[in-house]
Design an enzyme around this catalytic site. Structure first.
Site, PDB file in Angstrom:
ATOM      1  N   ARG A  38      -4.596  13.612 -57.432  1.00  0.00           N
ATOM      2  CA  ARG A  38      -3.143  13.112 -57.521  1.00  0.00           C
ATOM      3  C   ARG A  38      -2.362  14.121 -58.367  1.00  0.00           C
ATOM      4  O   ARG A  38      -2.715  15.080 -58.996  1.00  0.00           O
ATOM      5  CB  ARG A  38      -3.103  11.677 -58.400  1.00  0.00           C
ATOM      6  N   GLU A  52      -4.497  16.751 -60.610  1.00  0.00           N
ATOM      7  CA  GLU A  52      -5.509  16.344 -61.360  1.00  0.00           C
ATOM      8  C   GLU A  52      -6.773  16.507 -60.438  1.00  0.00           C
ATOM      9  O   GLU A  52      -6.651  16.238 -59.141  1.00  0.00           O
ATOM     10  CB  GLU A  52      -5.342  14.805 -61.612  1.00  0.00           C
ATOM     11  N   ARG A  61     -17.894  11.530 -65.852  1.00  0.00           N
ATOM     12  CA  ARG A  61     -17.044  12.640 -65.032  1.00  0.00           C
ATOM     13  C   ARG A  61     -15.958  12.816 -66.016  1.00  0.00           C
ATOM     14  O   ARG A  61     -15.656  12.328 -66.940  1.00  0.00           O
ATOM     15  CB  ARG A  61     -16.467  11.703 -63.902  1.00  0.00           C
ATOM     16  N   ARG A 101     -11.382  -3.047 -58.624  1.00  0.00           N
ATOM     17  CA  ARG A 101     -10.137  -2.805 -59.439  1.00  0.00           C
ATOM     18  C   ARG A 101      -8.644  -2.796 -58.896  1.00  0.00           C
ATOM     19  O   ARG A 101      -8.025  -2.884 -59.196  1.00  0.00           O
ATOM     20  CB  ARG A 101     -10.236  -1.558 -60.333  1.00  0.00           C
ATOM     21  N   ARG A 116      -2.848  -7.009 -51.313  1.00  0.00           N
ATOM     22  CA  ARG A 116      -1.829  -7.806 -51.321  1.00  0.00           C
ATOM     23  C   ARG A 116      -1.319  -8.092 -49.811  1.00  0.00           C
ATOM     24  O   ARG A 116      -0.983  -7.071 -49.294  1.00  0.00           O
ATOM     25  CB  ARG A 116      -0.747  -7.596 -52.364  1.00  0.00           C
ATOM     26  N   ASP A 162      -9.591   0.277 -71.051  1.00  0.00           N
ATOM     27  CA  ASP A 162      -8.219   0.622 -71.234  1.00  0.00           C
ATOM     28  C   ASP A 162      -7.724   0.336 -72.590  1.00  0.00           C
ATOM     29  O   ASP A 162      -8.578   0.179 -73.529  1.00  0.00           O
ATOM     30  CB  ASP A 162      -7.445  -0.548 -70.367  1.00  0.00           C
ATOM     31  N   TYR A 190     -15.908   2.233 -69.894  1.00  0.00           N
ATOM     32  CA  TYR A 190     -14.457   2.583 -69.642  1.00  0.00           C
ATOM     33  C   TYR A 190     -13.451   1.344 -70.220  1.00  0.00           C
ATOM     34  O   TYR A 190     -13.935   0.368 -69.972  1.00  0.00           O
ATOM     35  CB  TYR A 190     -14.035   2.715 -67.867  1.00  0.00           C
TER      36      TYR A 190
END
Ligand code: FAD
Ligand code: UDP
Length: 392
Positions: A285, A309, A254, A176, A180, A359, A357
């Site tokens: 984070r 988190e 999780r 995921r 670049r 989105d 999962y």
């Protein structure tokens, strides 16, 4: 009960099904949710002291390349021009993510052209020989970005997030994350991106605002199941294993713990999300919600809301957030899917109902598909309502 369809769960999946069935098929829909608010995990609310919109179940960023989903979402909300960008702190220094030419130049302390950076990373990734299929997350990550960048930005973060040695995690988790060889550090590569201009809850409430839809909060489906069984079709978006009384054992999830704090400053970190790559920092984070809406002029300039988190594996009673998907989970899932297929009059959907999962845009697309392929044929042509495999 005087309804045509019961939808269990008022997240994006359940509300999309309810809205389409009410508005397009003219059905009377009862939506149940065991929480005291609608919207599932996308729910947001204003922090009372500051008025800053916070996402109670973790920061939610909307992005999609699906034209149909974008058009559909646009019926209920306007989107801001927000573009997600993330930074990572490692050993006291800050780097842009996902790993890009900026990260590489910063980390190795000099200017690289794209070709030079490619050559460097190829050399550092050479220990995973070409043609060898990476067997786990560590091998996959090293093959993509080389060992030094893996050890800095991925190993510690992933160990904190999954509490599992990256050698024991599946390679797919890391695919995921793009790599670049340009300075482009946008987190998502989708055609459309933005945040709902007046918040997620306003968007979700507009979806439910139809005279044929009744939403009942604080109501667990399993308390009403006896009254409903067999009488009215059900779209179930709660946990798949719970529907079947955990007959095949529990599916692993999780969960996340969030620690929210109001800080006496107008700006805590200068960006919406800062990742912490060091393993000895206990959180993964920090979110600072004001930065999701720089256009909002009413936010105070002397206070801000941050949320740390922490990640751990879920126990019964915890909020299930991310499917762990071990081999044992997958075997169990297949048995549950088989049971779901035999459940006449009940369709299973959404992230909990399919143990996947999803989105937000995927949950919406999948719900639109369920309406097209299962619910409309049933209600307009009398076709039998069976899962025929769990809807995805
Ligand atoms: P949910 O939103 O989970 O809704 C299910 C609902 O069913 C819940 O409200 C629950 O209370 C209810 N329910 C369950 N059991 C019962 C029962 N027995 N009786 C009654 N009600 C019941 N997506 C993005 O696109 N971008 C992001 O940035 C993003 N960030 C995320 C961050 C986190 C931490 C998490 C966990 C998810 C994130 N997502 C994101 C995914 C997003 O939350 C999901 O796509 C969305 O929630 C899916 O909606 P859903 O309806 O399938 O499930
Ligand atoms: N990841 C990492 N370091 C980071 C960000 C992500 O190692 O700074 C890894 C981690 O294993 C994570 C995966 O990449 O599980 C996917 O990242 P993403 O940001 O998509 O995670 P999510 O939004 O699911 O928390």
């Amino acid at each position: 009960m005087n309804v045509d369809l019961v939808v269990v769960g008022s997240g994006f999946f359940g509300l999309t099904v309810a809205e389409r069935c009410a508005a397009e098929l003219g059905l009377r829909v009862l939506v149940l949710d065991r929480r005291d608010h609608i919207g599932g995990n996308a729910y947001s609310e204003d922090e009372p002291e500051t008025g800053i919109e916070i996402h109670r179940y973790g920061a939610h960023l909307f992005h999609t390349s699906n034209e149909r989903v974008w058009e559909y979402a646009g019926r209920f909300t306007r989107f801001t021009g927000y573009q997600h960008r993330v930074y990572s702190t490692f050993k006291g220094r800050v780097y842009p993510l996902p790993i890009n030419l900026g990260t590489i130049c910063e980390y190795f302390g000099r200017a690289f052209t794209p070709d030079e950076a490619r050559a460097l990373i190829a050399e550092q990734a050479a220990e995973i020989s070409a043609g060898h299929e990476p067997r786990n997350l560590e091998e996959k990550a090293v093959s993509l970005i080389g060992r030094p960048l893996y050890e800095a930005f991925i190993r510690g973060y992933t160990a904190k997030q999954w509490q599992t040695d990256p050698l024991d995690l599946p390679a797919e988790i890391i695919t995921r994350l793009p790599v670049r060889y340009t300075f482009d550090n946008r987190y998502f590569g989708d055609t459309y991106e933005g945040l709902p201009a007046d918040g997620y809850t306003a968007w979700l409430e507009r979806m439910a605002d139809h005279r044929n839809i009744e939403v009942r909060l604080d109501t667990d489906f399993f308390d009403l199941r006896g009254d409903l069984a067999g009488n009215v079709p059900v779209v179930y978006t709660g946990p798949l294993d719970r529907y079947f009384g955990f007959a095949e054992g529990e599916l692993g999830w999780r969960t996340l713990d969030f620690e929210m704090e109001v800080k006496p400053t107008g700006d805590f970190q200068g960006t919406p999300v800062m990742n912490y790559a060091d393993e000895d920092v206990p959180y993964t984070r920090i979110h600072e919600f004001r930065h999701f809406h720089p256009e909002r002029r009413h936010y105070p300039d002397d206070r801000t809301v941050i949320m740390r988190e922490f990640s751990r594996s879920a126990e019964r009673g915890d909020e299930p957030y991310y499917p762990i998907n071990t081999a044992a989970d997958r075997a169990r899932l297949l048995r549950y899917r088989e049971m779901a297929r035999r459940e006449d009059g009940v369709l299973f959907g959404g992230r909990l109902g399919t143990y996947q999962y999803l989105d937000m845009h995927m949950a919406i697309a999948s719900a639109l598909g369920m309406v097209d392929n299962r619910l409309r044929p049933h209600f307009t042509r009398g076709e039998r309502l069976i899962s025929g495999g769990v809807d995805r």
